[in-house]
Write a protein that holds these residues in place. Structure first.
Motif, PDB file in Angstrom:
ATOM      1  N   HIS A   1      47.477   8.671  57.073  1.00  0.00           N
ATOM      2  CA  HIS A   1      48.932   8.669  57.288  1.00  0.00           C
ATOM      3  C   HIS A   1      49.280   8.998  58.738  1.00  0.00           C
ATOM      4  O   HIS A   1      50.180   9.797  59.022  1.00  0.00           O
ATOM      5  N   VAL A   2      48.538   8.398  59.671  1.00  0.00           N
ATOM      6  CA  VAL A   2      48.823   8.540  61.100  1.00  0.00           C
ATOM      7  C   VAL A   2      48.834   7.155  61.732  1.00  0.00           C
ATOM      8  O   VAL A   2      48.318   6.182  61.162  1.00  0.00           O
ATOM      9  N   ALA A   3      49.399   7.087  62.914  1.00  0.00           N
ATOM     10  CA  ALA A   3      49.392   5.818  63.640  1.00  0.00           C
ATOM     11  C   ALA A   3      47.979   5.510  64.120  1.00  0.00           C
ATOM     12  O   ALA A   3      47.212   6.415  64.475  1.00  0.00           O
ATOM     13  N   GLN A   4      47.634   4.232  64.143  1.00  0.00           N
ATOM     14  CA  GLN A   4      46.285   3.841  64.564  1.00  0.00           C
ATOM     15  C   GLN A   4      46.028   4.282  65.998  1.00  0.00           C
ATOM     16  O   GLN A   4      44.928   4.711  66.340  1.00  0.00           O
ATOM     17  N   SER A   5      47.045   4.185  66.841  1.00  0.00           N
ATOM     18  CA  SER A   5      46.878   4.576  68.247  1.00  0.00           C
ATOM     19  C   SER A   5      46.590   6.077  68.365  1.00  0.00           C
ATOM     20  O   SER A   5      45.783   6.504  69.194  1.00  0.00           O
ATOM     21  N   ALA A   6      47.256   6.880  67.517  1.00  0.00           N
ATOM     22  CA  ALA A   6      47.025   8.329  67.550  1.00  0.00           C
ATOM     23  C   ALA A   6      45.611   8.657  67.098  1.00  0.00           C
ATOM     24  O   ALA A   6      44.955   9.541  67.666  1.00  0.00           O
ATOM     25  N   LEU A   7      45.133   7.956  66.090  1.00  0.00           N
ATOM     26  CA  LEU A   7      43.758   8.164  65.615  1.00  0.00           C
ATOM     27  C   LEU A   7      42.768   7.826  66.711  1.00  0.00           C
ATOM     28  O   LEU A   7      41.840   8.598  66.989  1.00  0.00           O
ATOM     29  N   SER A   8      42.958   6.697  67.343  1.00  0.00           N
ATOM     30  CA  SER A   8      42.041   6.276  68.406  1.00  0.00           C
ATOM     31  C   SER A   8      42.060   7.256  69.564  1.00  0.00           C
ATOM     32  O   SER A   8      41.004   7.630  70.102  1.00  0.00           O
ATOM     33  N   GLN A   9      43.242   7.720  69.925  1.00  0.00           N
ATOM     34  CA  GLN A   9      43.369   8.659  71.041  1.00  0.00           C
ATOM     35  C   GLN A   9      42.672   9.976  70.745  1.00  0.00           C
ATOM     36  O   GLN A   9      41.977  10.538  71.597  1.00  0.00           O
ATOM     37  N   GLN A  10      42.851  10.491  69.528  1.00  0.00           N
ATOM     38  CA  GLN A  10      42.220  11.763  69.161  1.00  0.00           C
ATOM     39  C   GLN A  10      40.696  11.669  69.175  1.00  0.00           C
ATOM     40  O   GLN A  10      40.014  12.599  69.607  1.00  0.00           O
TER      41      GLN A  10
END
Length: 295
Positions: free
Chosen positions: A26-35
């Motif tokens: 339940h997160v944005a794909q961009s946020a997952l990639s960044q983390q």
């Protein structure tokens, strides 16, 4: 490393796809990639190899997944334990028992608490005297104490009377009154009495002397012993007679006969705890003890 990053690593490792992992978390794909890129920079190693079609774990990533599963399992166990502690269903409770309650009450309470609260660690100690128990409550040695008293004057201790027990005579098996269904206490006048310690070290000492006084005599000589088991052994050895709460009859020993009295002489068993706030688990165990003894 943050817990959310640990969860991100596991989700991507299991989905092998950023879109599906992001949807699952339940997160944005961009946020997952960044983390995950930030985590790789912090660890100084690549965790995933990325292509246009697939995401795969690197060797370092496979090791981290193993650690991550262990970390999250420990976190889950910690959360469960905290919930049990908050509900009073886990923790450690120390209970002290006055000598005359050790043989009857202690085993029953231990079985009941362990059956109902399997995650609670019980520390039990029997054959204690009232002053030791009250002192132990004050210094934190005991969380709860089963002792004999009608009231306690110590403001630091809350006391709840739970049941009244009749006194019975403990006699050597060969005593002239052994085998009688009931005896007048006055018939023990002139006998040596085995008693608990004097000088306010035991509430039973004064109770026995007061009962004898009401029957018209002062017991003499007195043989003082510190433990109820020792008291009964001395009776069995023929050193004298004794008055004990009826629950002590559960301490079966060759050479001892118990006989009810015609008089109604009683002592009170109650539960003591520190006044004020106690831990949830202490209160839950106290409630079980009170219910068990009253019923």
């Amino acid at each position: 490393m943050e817990l959310r990053q640990v969860r991100y690593v596991l989700a991507l490792a299991e989905e092998c796809h950023f879109g599906r992992a992001a949807q699952r978390l339940h997160v944005a794909q961009s946020a997952l990639s960044q983390q995950l890129k930030q985590l790789e920079r912090e660890l100084g190693t690549t965790l995933f190899t990325r292509s246009t079609r697939r995401v795969e774990l690197s060797e370092a990533g496979r090791h981290l997944v193993t650690y991550s599963r262990s970390i999250l399992a420990e976190v889950e166990r910690a959360e469960e334990q905290m919930a049990l502690l908050a509900a009073g269903r886990a923790g450690r409770v120390s209970i002290g028992f006055v000598g005359t309650a050790t043989y009857d009450v202690l085993p029953q309470i231990a079985r009941t608490v362990r059956a109902r609260l399997p995650d609670v660690a019980l520390e039990l100690r029997g054959e204690l005297l009232n002053p030791e128990l009250v002192e132990g409550l004050g210094n934190g040695t005991y969380d709860l104490a089963l002792l004999r008293s009608d009231t306690l004057t110590d403001d630091a201790v809350d006391f709840t009377a739970l049941r009244s027990e009749r006194l019975v005579a403990a006699l050597p098996a060969g005593h002239r009154l052994a085998g009688r269904s009931r005896i007048p206490l006055a018939e023990l006048a002139g006998e040596s009495f085995v008693v608990h310690p004097s000088r306010d070290r035991s509430s039973m000492h004064g109770r026995v002397l007061a009962a004898c006084a009401r029957a018209g005599f002062t017991p003499s000589p007195l043989i003082e012993v510190g433990e109820t088991s020792t008291l009964v052994v001395f009776v069995a050895a023929g050193h004298g007679v004794a008055l004990v709460p009826e629950s002590v009859q559960s301490l079966r020993l060759d050479g001892v006969a118990y006989a009810p009295l015609t008089e109604t002489e009683t002592v009170t068993l109650g539960l003591a705890r520190r006044a004020g706030r106690n831990s949830p688990v202490t209160e839950r165990v106290a409630a079980i003890v009170e219910h068990h003894i009253k019923h």
